[in-house]
Enzyme design. Sequence first.
Site, PDB file in Angstrom:
ATOM      1  N   HIS A  34       3.131   6.133  -2.236  1.00  0.00           N
ATOM      2  CA  HIS A  34       2.091   5.936  -1.220  1.00  0.00           C
ATOM      3  C   HIS A  34       2.681   5.095  -0.096  1.00  0.00           C
ATOM      4  O   HIS A  34       3.880   4.748  -0.125  1.00  0.00           O
ATOM      5  CB  HIS A  34       0.865   5.268  -1.855  1.00  0.00           C
ATOM      6  CG  HIS A  34       1.177   4.042  -2.652  1.00  0.00           C
ATOM      7  ND1 HIS A  34       1.678   2.884  -2.094  1.00  0.00           N
ATOM      8  CD2 HIS A  34       1.112   3.794  -3.994  1.00  0.00           C
ATOM      9  CE1 HIS A  34       1.877   1.973  -3.027  1.00  0.00           C
ATOM     10  NE2 HIS A  34       1.557   2.501  -4.210  1.00  0.00           N
ATOM     11  N   GLY A  36       2.564   2.048   0.583  1.00  0.00           N
ATOM     12  CA  GLY A  36       3.190   0.789   0.160  1.00  0.00           C
ATOM     13  C   GLY A  36       4.668   1.024  -0.144  1.00  0.00           C
ATOM     14  O   GLY A  36       5.553   0.316   0.354  1.00  0.00           O
ATOM     15  N   HIS A  37       4.935   2.047  -0.953  1.00  0.00           N
ATOM     16  CA  HIS A  37       6.335   2.390  -1.259  1.00  0.00           C
ATOM     17  C   HIS A  37       7.087   2.746   0.038  1.00  0.00           C
ATOM     18  O   HIS A  37       8.233   2.336   0.236  1.00  0.00           O
ATOM     19  CB  HIS A  37       6.412   3.612  -2.177  1.00  0.00           C
ATOM     20  CG  HIS A  37       5.785   3.435  -3.521  1.00  0.00           C
ATOM     21  ND1 HIS A  37       4.661   4.121  -3.919  1.00  0.00           N
ATOM     22  CD2 HIS A  37       6.127   2.652  -4.575  1.00  0.00           C
ATOM     23  CE1 HIS A  37       4.345   3.784  -5.155  1.00  0.00           C
ATOM     24  NE2 HIS A  37       5.213   2.888  -5.580  1.00  0.00           N
ATOM     25  N   GLN A  61       8.171  -0.799 -20.079  1.00  0.00           N
ATOM     26  CA  GLN A  61       7.378  -1.850 -19.427  1.00  0.00           C
ATOM     27  C   GLN A  61       5.882  -1.627 -19.596  1.00  0.00           C
ATOM     28  O   GLN A  61       5.073  -2.409 -19.113  1.00  0.00           O
ATOM     29  CB  GLN A  61       7.752  -1.986 -17.954  1.00  0.00           C
ATOM     30  CG  GLN A  61       7.234  -0.895 -17.045  1.00  0.00           C
ATOM     31  CD  GLN A  61       7.794  -1.046 -15.647  1.00  0.00           C
ATOM     32  OE1 GLN A  61       8.993  -0.887 -15.419  1.00  0.00           O
ATOM     33  NE2 GLN A  61       6.947  -1.363 -14.688  1.00  0.00           N
ATOM     34  N   LYS A 149       3.031  -7.046  -3.453  1.00  0.00           N
ATOM     35  CA  LYS A 149       1.843  -6.610  -4.187  1.00  0.00           C
ATOM     36  C   LYS A 149       1.984  -6.996  -5.669  1.00  0.00           C
ATOM     37  O   LYS A 149       1.027  -7.379  -6.325  1.00  0.00           O
ATOM     38  CB  LYS A 149       1.702  -5.096  -4.012  1.00  0.00           C
ATOM     39  CG  LYS A 149       1.036  -4.341  -5.120  1.00  0.00           C
ATOM     40  CD  LYS A 149      -0.465  -4.421  -4.993  1.00  0.00           C
ATOM     41  CE  LYS A 149      -1.220  -3.484  -5.905  1.00  0.00           C
ATOM     42  NZ  LYS A 149      -0.763  -3.418  -7.254  1.00  0.00           N
ATOM     43  N   ASP A 150       3.214  -6.851  -6.184  1.00  0.00           N
ATOM     44  CA  ASP A 150       3.520  -7.268  -7.562  1.00  0.00           C
ATOM     45  C   ASP A 150       4.255  -8.599  -7.468  1.00  0.00           C
ATOM     46  O   ASP A 150       5.457  -8.688  -7.758  1.00  0.00           O
ATOM     47  CB  ASP A 150       4.363  -6.197  -8.252  1.00  0.00           C
ATOM     48  CG  ASP A 150       3.619  -4.879  -8.331  1.00  0.00           C
ATOM     49  OD1 ASP A 150       2.722  -4.765  -9.165  1.00  0.00           O
ATOM     50  OD2 ASP A 150       3.906  -3.981  -7.521  1.00  0.00           O
ATOM     51  N   ARG A 187      -2.051   3.662  -9.054  1.00  0.00           N
ATOM     52  CA  ARG A 187      -3.175   3.756  -9.987  1.00  0.00           C
ATOM     53  C   ARG A 187      -4.505   4.008  -9.271  1.00  0.00           C
ATOM     54  O   ARG A 187      -5.475   4.405  -9.913  1.00  0.00           O
ATOM     55  CB  ARG A 187      -3.285   2.482 -10.826  1.00  0.00           C
ATOM     56  CG  ARG A 187      -2.191   2.348 -11.865  1.00  0.00           C
ATOM     57  CD  ARG A 187      -2.426   1.133 -12.744  1.00  0.00           C
ATOM     58  NE  ARG A 187      -1.537   1.113 -13.888  1.00  0.00           N
ATOM     59  CZ  ARG A 187      -0.352   0.510 -13.914  1.00  0.00           C
ATOM     60  NH1 ARG A 187       0.081  -0.119 -12.841  1.00  0.00           N
ATOM     61  NH2 ARG A 187       0.391   0.537 -14.996  1.00  0.00           N
TER      62      ARG A 187
HETATM   63  P1  AMP Z   1       5.775   0.914  -8.571  1.00  0.00           P
HETATM   64  O1  AMP Z   1       6.052   2.351  -8.278  1.00  0.00           O
HETATM   65  O2  AMP Z   1       4.331   0.597  -8.727  1.00  0.00           O
HETATM   66  O3  AMP Z   1       6.662   0.349  -9.635  1.00  0.00           O
HETATM   67  O4  AMP Z   1       6.180   0.135  -7.243  1.00  0.00           O
HETATM   68  C1  AMP Z   1       7.474   0.234  -6.708  1.00  0.00           C
HETATM   69  C2  AMP Z   1       7.650  -0.830  -5.661  1.00  0.00           C
HETATM   70  O5  AMP Z   1       6.674  -0.656  -4.632  1.00  0.00           O
HETATM   71  C3  AMP Z   1       7.421  -2.238  -6.248  1.00  0.00           C
HETATM   72  O6  AMP Z   1       8.373  -3.123  -5.684  1.00  0.00           O
HETATM   73  C4  AMP Z   1       6.023  -2.550  -5.790  1.00  0.00           C
HETATM   74  O7  AMP Z   1       5.771  -3.937  -5.666  1.00  0.00           O
HETATM   75  C5  AMP Z   1       5.985  -1.874  -4.434  1.00  0.00           C
HETATM   76  N1  AMP Z   1       4.599  -1.632  -4.027  1.00  0.00           N
HETATM   77  C6  AMP Z   1       3.622  -1.054  -4.761  1.00  0.00           C
HETATM   78  N2  AMP Z   1       2.449  -1.063  -4.081  1.00  0.00           N
HETATM   79  C7  AMP Z   1       2.702  -1.681  -2.898  1.00  0.00           C
HETATM   80  C8  AMP Z   1       1.907  -2.014  -1.760  1.00  0.00           C
HETATM   81  N3  AMP Z   1       0.612  -1.721  -1.708  1.00  0.00           N
HETATM   82  N4  AMP Z   1       2.495  -2.644  -0.723  1.00  0.00           N
HETATM   83  C9  AMP Z   1       3.832  -2.961  -0.766  1.00  0.00           C
HETATM   84  N5  AMP Z   1       4.635  -2.669  -1.801  1.00  0.00           N
HETATM   85  C10 AMP Z   1       4.087  -2.037  -2.853  1.00  0.00           C
END
Ligand code: AMP
Length: 285
Positions: A34, A36-37, A61, A149-150, A187
């Site tokens: 999305h 964010g990524h 995890q 975000k995390d 999610r």
């Molecule tokens: P994930 O696929 O959820 O493991 O996330 C991969 C990377 O994208 C991690 O470093 C997350 O912190 C980052 N991420 C997820 N959601 C967001 C968001 N809304 N804004 C910025 N980074 C994000």
Amino acid sequence: MQVFESSAALLSYLNERKFLGDTVGFVPTMGALHDGHMSLITKASTEHQIVVCSIFVNPSQFNDPKDFEQYPRQVEDDLNKLRAAGCSVAFIPSVLEVFPVPDTHIYQLGAVAQRLEGAKRPGHFNGVASVVKRLLELVQPDRAYFGLKDYQQYVVIKTLVSTYKIPVQIDGCPTVRDPDGLAKSSRNQLLSQAQRKEALHLSRSLKLVREAYQKGIHEGLENLGEAYLREQSNLDLEYFAVAERDTLASIGNGPVSKDRGAIALVAARAGHVRLIDNMLLEPQS
Ligand code: AMP
């Protein structure tokens, strides 16, 4: 865009590019990409000639097998998004490619990994550390990009990199939100319309606490956020916490020290979907 499933092929490509003087930015993800990524990909692209995005749903995890099962997977769609964003390399390894033998190591991640998400999701950060360390070994990037975000994950990864002396720079990038404030998350697509409306209370509770802090209220902030969520939402609250910014040591309702800085963090379930969010408590800019 190059797409690799094999780490040997990936490394051989990257070594060639590095030999030519290119630097490598790395964005590890679990897919279902999305905005964010994509913000991490964009940031990495401005700083490096080569941007590698990995898509790997890391089983180790997930402490809840149901969460792992229902985690959205949409690789073709993801690859299209990465191409459109100008990402240079997608790495989509199998579990065996990442872990030819299971990693049974218990990582030393310090007290920060025991709190909040660490307490609620036993084994989660060990699994994160295991996969991030492994991916960093496979990609050998100059810099890796993580979302704030995390936030706790970001702090844990910085601890991992410094404890295990992994030669990489870690960059924390701001949380991207929908216009109504909901933090983007893979999610979110599992939420019904009604659950999404409920989920909005997460960012609202954080904003409420941040605004109170900015108005000079530096005590009782945990109660404020928790009371808001219990009274205004039907979310199943796991925690609303106020903690020190760097160590995530609990501040609770105690006074926030201006020098150390603070952050509010929240985790809750909307139906069977577990969501987290956070905001730094900073003076109004
Ligand atoms: P994930 O696929 O959820 O493991 O996330 C991969 C990377 O994208 C991690 O470093 C997350 O912190 C980052 N991420 C997820 N959601 C967001 C968001 N809304 N804004 C910025 N980074 C994000």
